[in-house]
Enzyme design. Structure first.
Site, short mmCIF file in Angstrom:
data_model
loop_
_atom_site.label_atom_id
_atom_site.label_comp_id
_atom_site.label_asym_id
_atom_site.label_seq_id
_atom_site.Cartn_x
_atom_site.Cartn_y
_atom_site.Cartn_z
N SER A 246 3.16 17.88 -4.01
CA SER A 246 1.01 17.73 -3.96
C SER A 246 0.43 18.34 -4.71
O SER A 246 -0.51 17.50 -4.55
CB SER A 246 1.25 17.17 -2.50
OG SER A 246 1.18 18.72 -1.92
N HIS A 274 2.69 11.18 -2.62
CA HIS A 274 1.96 10.90 -2.91
C HIS A 274 3.46 9.87 -4.32
O HIS A 274 2.52 9.98 -5.94
CB HIS A 274 2.37 12.64 -3.86
CG HIS A 274 1.23 12.82 -3.29
ND1 HIS A 274 -0.26 12.61 -2.87
CD2 HIS A 274 1.25 13.93 -2.26
CE1 HIS A 274 -1.09 13.61 -2.04
NE2 HIS A 274 -0.06 13.64 -1.25
N LYS A 305 -2.97 7.32 0.94
CA LYS A 305 -3.21 7.59 -0.17
C LYS A 305 -3.45 6.45 -0.61
O LYS A 305 -4.87 5.48 -0.44
CB LYS A 305 -2.19 8.40 -0.83
CG LYS A 305 -2.34 9.87 -0.22
CD LYS A 305 -1.35 10.56 -0.32
CE LYS A 305 -1.11 12.47 0.51
NZ LYS A 305 -1.50 12.21 1.67
#
Length: 463
Positions: A246, A274, A305
């Site tokens: 990240s 991610h 996200k």
């Protein structure tokens, strides 16, 4: 018998008398203080409530009161209006936001597909509230399972080409809950030193023996696995790692991790928070970039996200997922995802599958920015994803750099130790499929201007 009863009565009376004495002893100081209040209020030697409160304050909280000591870095940053955290956003339209009444280009969000303000997503969330209300008021184990939850689990299992899926209320609780339930006393966990805090928390709660290997150093991991295999051949072993890291934007070496797991009879877990909806041919994450999606035992992800919501999930073999449903404490004892959150993810998944051009644009944007920063002379480490770190140096320069970028109309995230090594404080930038070319050029122009002002370009160290 009479003598015994007499002795009992004597002891009861003595106990009552002792109790009365203790009560009077406790009350008399207060009585005396109240009686003397008229004559001693002006006395300079009389103790004050503030002094008494300070003396009685639990020492446990000393660290809280000392957190912002006047001579500390954070106190100085706040005094100089350089403190970059907890800044309120007044409006968020995805690639643009309003802060302090001014419009800024948002280059510090994990809204990778740019769907938080998509009208289709917003409508899906609103309709779900009309049907199911605003919350579930219970855990999945009891009254908190909706047909929407089951639909999403089925959809995600299909999307990730796995047998089954389990939902959690947050991404943090996903990794914590999976690790804590799967690995226990008598097992071993091998964790990358740069793993997210939720994996670390899971290892601490699991009671398993945990070994941390140097970041992305799979030779070091192999040494640990080989030693553990020789000494503890029968212990259960779990390798846990971020699929995309990240802070650095690096992708884990999934093929070699799979090979090591098979060689040493270990399970492999990838945290693709991610990565899913970000990389891979269909947005299926880090393993899919290597064509090894079905060779990983457990893959976790988050909805905060690319899926523009809140929550998390884990996919894997059906018996493992069913075990988690009954043994993972965060799943059992937390209220389930609210209906609007689930409906949002379902709609984002529809869009991801129906509009592959969003992923193509995201990769195009990421490549453009990475190349642009490098051409300007910035150190962006080994980023391979829409997460692009720009190394600045010491903490004070980092905070000033952040403030100057904001004044130029660009919002990013300032990251300082211990999240990164000392002297490697950085601007964590991240990009969306909805960023325009104009947005990107404005970000680069602002970085070049501020980087030149602070002498960062070409002198910010090597990772």
């Amino acid at each position: 018998m009479r003598a015994f009863r007499a002795e009992c009565d004597r002891r009861k009376n003595a106990h009552r008398q002792e109790k009365r004495s203790l009560v009077l002893a406790a009350l008399l100081p207060h009585v005396a203080t109240n009686c003397m209040s008229d004559t001693s209020a002006s006395s300079p030697t009389a103790p004050t409530d503030t002094a008494n409160d300070a003396a009685a304050r639990p020492s446990l909280f000393d660290k809280c009161h000392q957190f912002f000591e006047p001579d500390g870095d954070y106190a100085k940053a706040k005094e100089a209006d350089l403190y970059p955290y907890f800044r309120p956003i007044e409006r968020n339209d995805g690639a643009r936001a309003i802060m302090n009444g001014e419009e800024v280009v948002m280059a510090g969000s994990n809204n990778y597909l740019g769907l938080t303000s998509d009208p289709r997503v917003q409508e899906a969330a609103a309709q779900s509230i009309k049907t199911y209300g605003t919350g579930c008021t219970g855990s999945r184990f009891l009254n908190g399972t909706l047909d929407l939850h089951l639909q999403l689990e089925e959809r995600l299992a299909d999307f990730m080409e796995a047998e089954a899926c389990i939902l959690y209320s947050t991404g943090y609780m996903t990794n914590l809950g999976v690790v804590q339930a799967i690995a226990g006393k008598g097992d071993m966990i091998f964790s990358d030193k740069d793993n997210h805090a939720c994996i670390v928390a899971g290892t601490q709660m699991s009671y398993a023996e945990t070994r941390r290997y140097r970041h992305n150093d799979l030779d070091h991991l192999e040494q640990m696995l080989e030693r553990a295999h020789e000494r503890h051949p029968d212990k259960g072993k779990l390798i846990a790692t971020d699929g995309v890291f990240s802070m650095s934007g690096e992708i884990a070496d999934v093929p070699r991790l799979i090979s090591l797991a098979r060689t040493y009879n270990a399970a492999l877990m990838l945290d693709d928070a991610h990565a899913i909806g970000v990389i891979g041919p269909k947005g299926q994450g880090s393993a899919s970039t290597y064509g090894r999606l079905q060779d990983v035992d457990l893959i976790t992800g988050t909805f905060s996200k690319s899926f523009s919501s809140l929550g998390g999930f884990c996919v894997g073999d059906e018996d493992v997922i069913e075990y988690l449903r009954h043994e993972s404490s965060p799943h059992i004892f937390s209220a389930s995802m609210p209906p609007a959150n689930v409906a949002t993810v379902l709609k984002c998944l529809d869009i991801l599958e129906e509009e592959p051009e969003r992923l193509e644009r995201l990769w195009e944007v990421s490549d453009y920015m990475r190349e642009g920063f490098r051409e300007q002379g910035f150190d962006v480490w080994d980023s391979e994803t829409p997460i692009i770190p720009v190394v600045v140096g010491d903490m004070e320069t980092c905070f000033r750099f952040w403030r100057d970028l904001l004044e130029e109309g660009v919002f990013v995230n300032a990251v300082v130790p211990p999240a990164v090594p000392k002297g490697q404080s950085l601007m964590r930038t991240s990009y969306m499929a909805t960023h325009t070319d104009e947005d990107l050029d404005r970000i680069l122009e602002a970085f070049y201007k501020v980087g030149t002002r602070h002498g960062v370009i070409g002198s910010n160290g090597v990772h």
